[in-house]
Design an enzyme around this catalytic site. Sequence first.
Site, short mmCIF file in Angstrom:
data_model
loop_
_atom_site.label_atom_id
_atom_site.label_comp_id
_atom_site.label_asym_id
_atom_site.label_seq_id
_atom_site.Cartn_x
_atom_site.Cartn_y
_atom_site.Cartn_z
N ARG A 307 58.44 -46.06 -59.88
CA ARG A 307 57.30 -45.24 -59.47
C ARG A 307 57.35 -43.86 -60.13
NH1 ARG A 307 52.92 -44.92 -55.83
NH2 ARG A 307 53.22 -47.06 -55.17
N GLU A 708 51.25 -40.70 -48.24
CA GLU A 708 52.13 -39.96 -49.13
C GLU A 708 51.44 -38.92 -50.03
OE1 GLU A 708 53.54 -43.92 -50.38
OE2 GLU A 708 55.45 -42.91 -50.71
N1 MTE Z 1 53.48 -39.68 -40.88
C1 MTE Z 1 54.24 -39.55 -39.76
N2 MTE Z 1 53.75 -38.85 -38.73
N3 MTE Z 1 55.48 -40.11 -39.68
C2 MTE Z 1 56.02 -40.82 -40.73
O1 MTE Z 1 57.14 -41.32 -40.63
N4 MTE Z 1 55.71 -41.65 -43.05
C3 MTE Z 1 55.00 -41.44 -44.31
C4 MTE Z 1 53.49 -41.42 -44.09
N5 MTE Z 1 53.16 -40.53 -43.03
C5 MTE Z 1 55.25 -40.95 -41.93
C6 MTE Z 1 53.95 -40.37 -41.94
C7 MTE Z 1 55.29 -42.46 -45.32
S1 MTE Z 1 56.69 -42.29 -46.25
C8 MTE Z 1 54.45 -43.50 -45.57
S2 MTE Z 1 54.74 -44.60 -46.81
C9 MTE Z 1 53.23 -43.71 -44.77
O2 MTE Z 1 53.07 -42.73 -43.75
C10 MTE Z 1 53.29 -45.10 -44.15
O3 MTE Z 1 52.21 -45.38 -43.34
P1 MTE Z 1 50.78 -45.86 -43.88
O4 MTE Z 1 51.02 -46.83 -44.98
O5 MTE Z 1 50.18 -46.47 -42.70
O6 MTE Z 1 50.09 -44.62 -44.35
MO1 MOS Z 2 57.02 -44.44 -47.54
S1 MOS Z 2 58.45 -43.55 -48.71
O1 MOS Z 2 56.63 -45.55 -48.82
O2 MOS Z 2 58.00 -45.32 -46.47
#
Ligand code: MTE
Ligand code: MOS
Length: 759
Positions: A307, A708
């Site tokens: 990535r 992200e």
């Molecule tokens: N938001 C909160 N509140 N807590 C989390 O642990 N993880 C992040 C993001 N936002 C996270 C977060 C990460 S690393 C990812 S990949 C995505 O949420 C995963 O969830 P989604 O695919 O539903 O967006």
């Molecule tokens: Mo998020 S780093 O892809 O869990």
Amino acid sequence: MTHAVHESALLHATCEARYVHDLALRDPTALHAWPVQSTHAHAHVKGLDASRALQMPGVRAVLTGADVPGAQQIGPVRHDEPLFPSEVCYHGQPVCWVIADTEAEARAAASQVQVAYEPLPALLTIEAAIAADSFLTQPQTIETGRPDEEMAASAHRLSGELRVGGQEHFYLEMQCAYVHRDAAGGLHVHSSTQHPTETQITVAHVLGVPAHEVICEALRMGGAFGGKETQASSFAAIAALGCLVTGRAVVVRLDRRRDFAITGKRHPFLARYEVGFESDGRLRALRVELFSNGGYSLDLSAAIMNRALFHIDNCYRIEHLRARGRVARTHLPSNTAMRGFGGSQAMVIVEEIVDRVARTLGLPVEQVRERNFYGPGDRTHYGQEVRDADRIGRIWRELMTSSRFTERRRDLAAWNARSRDTKRGLAITPVKFGISFTTTYLNQAGASVLVYRDGSVQVNHGGTEMGQGLHTKVRVVAARALGVLPQSVRLMPTRTDKVPNTSATAASSGSDLNGEAVRRACVELRERLAPVAGQLLGCAPGEVTFADGRVSGAGKLVAFVEVVERAFLQRLPLFAMGFYATPGIHYDAQRGRGEPFRYFAYGAAVAEVEVDGFTGHYRLLAIDILHDVGDSLAPLIDRGQIEGGFLQGMGWLTCEEVVFGPDGALRSRGASTYKLPGIGECPERFVVNTLGRASEAGAVFGSKATGEPPLMLAISVREALRDAVAAFGGIGPVALGCPATPEAVYWAIQERTRPGSGA
Ligand code: MTE
Ligand code: MOS
């Protein structure tokens, strides 16, 4: 229109939301596990004497490799992580685990286990690993054009090196697993995991049982940020093994210090690059070599490097490019997924390169950025068309205007001319982030939707809730697709016996994948119900509409529940499974060509900072963000993701520093020694807007992923700090550490204003 609030908002606010930690502590019969940790970064384990520990009060067992009926090695991609190592490979690595009635007893006994070590030399840094030829992967390369020839033919060239620091996830709920035998004799694993299927499979492998013997349930996580994508599994395996050996429920629950020391973090990166460019700032050729510090095992490091290679362009067209990446093996905890997943590190690197190009030429940095943007029809270095490239320019121009960038740039110059010891800096940076797992087969999701006779609905899907609002978004999807009110839809805890073979909730694709799987199940149900409704309403099935709990057609209206009851009496199934596999994506890693992403998420941020020249201390004066969320399913959730992602990125790039001692022991082990951004570091003015008219054809209901991408908006803060440092004097590029801590900023100013530095 009222926007959906987080489905657990009230529970969060009243402390009633339950986490695996709470479940574990509610079971008074459960035993507790505590690790015996390595006191060396690298050593042979010559002997292990648990006899004293076994005589301590409350102790039930000391788990070692001899207790494992199945696989001794785990690891998500390569099975290179021994649960009970005979050679320890990082300081703090669990060597064995004590099981006792209480946590205090397990902990006391763990200190009595005698481990004999024969120390071995340890590699801690990327540089040391390179020198020792210690790597976890072969080099991966993506190349386009003729980078060598075009480099030689460029009007200007410069080369450099940048080190980008790691980052601790610092989720509030630490790693935790609670395993008991259910009434039917199967193993029920409660895990704070982003990846219930992998946790289930890991437990099954270690225990040597088929997957159907194990259920993994993930109620919700108190944050994960990538840290529980792979690394929850080993703790679940220990709890399961403890359960097998003692016949009792077992809890593994790390405290902050142990979580910090045992689990991996964001990968530190080292970049070595050479860039060729023209006098107007246009990038012509780039050669870049990336090294990441993978720690002792592979984990997801190869995908993370992949990535990174995909994002070394950020928003910039670089026709002649060679990017090579390799993962260094060191004697540190195994670094892992963290929000941005390597893409973030690469984007920091290319933004630094563009800034150096601009300052070398004496051109405004924002002008050089804009001049290099992708345009319609352009393809990335791996061959994917940047389908909606015009959005980059649109966001840029809208944000430039709404943030009054040009006027502020002028005002700031005047302010700096008046102020000798304090300077202000301003920067705008763009984000383009590819959405999909780059490992194509992971882009699949399943769901099951159950309608009960009273019209209430249960939704099961493979995604996990970690605070990001996935369940809230999926609830909106289900309500809309089924035409019922959101409050009649209940999202169930994620369980591997409801939806099997799921991917991790990661790569920001949780709502795209699971939302679409749920939508499809709902559409199937609606199609089944439409003829029944047609009978009730006296119209053709095609004329029936479902909305807000009502079903209408031929000018008449009935309640959803009436249609459901009629369908039940007609013996129609009121449940459906949904499945989605993202279409159109593919990638050939050998050739470095393909279309790995369904679409790109875009955004941009303007940051303004004020820096004290005596101390390097700084304040964040203002942030203006414009981010592309498509047609948001839940605007309040997306706003939270943008603000939270930005602040987490800002912490990474400005104040958080993961520090290991020369012995490989972690020195930053808690909030007192690891500086997280607090309220005092938040911007004084924080404006967040989302792009209008931005529906995304490739995603469920036109919404875009937001998990992200906003993290990378924080690169603007680092670049604004650099701009402020430049204002202290001197000409040309500004070297700045990453993270740009006050200390790093102080040294950058010193370097800049040193007599003889051109100042
Ligand atoms: N938001 C909160 N509140 N807590 C989390 O642990 N993880 C992040 C993001 N936002 C996270 C977060 C990460 S690393 C990812 S990949 C995505 O949420 C995963 O969830 P989604 O695919 O539903 O967006
Ligand atoms: Mo998020 S780093 O892809 O869990």
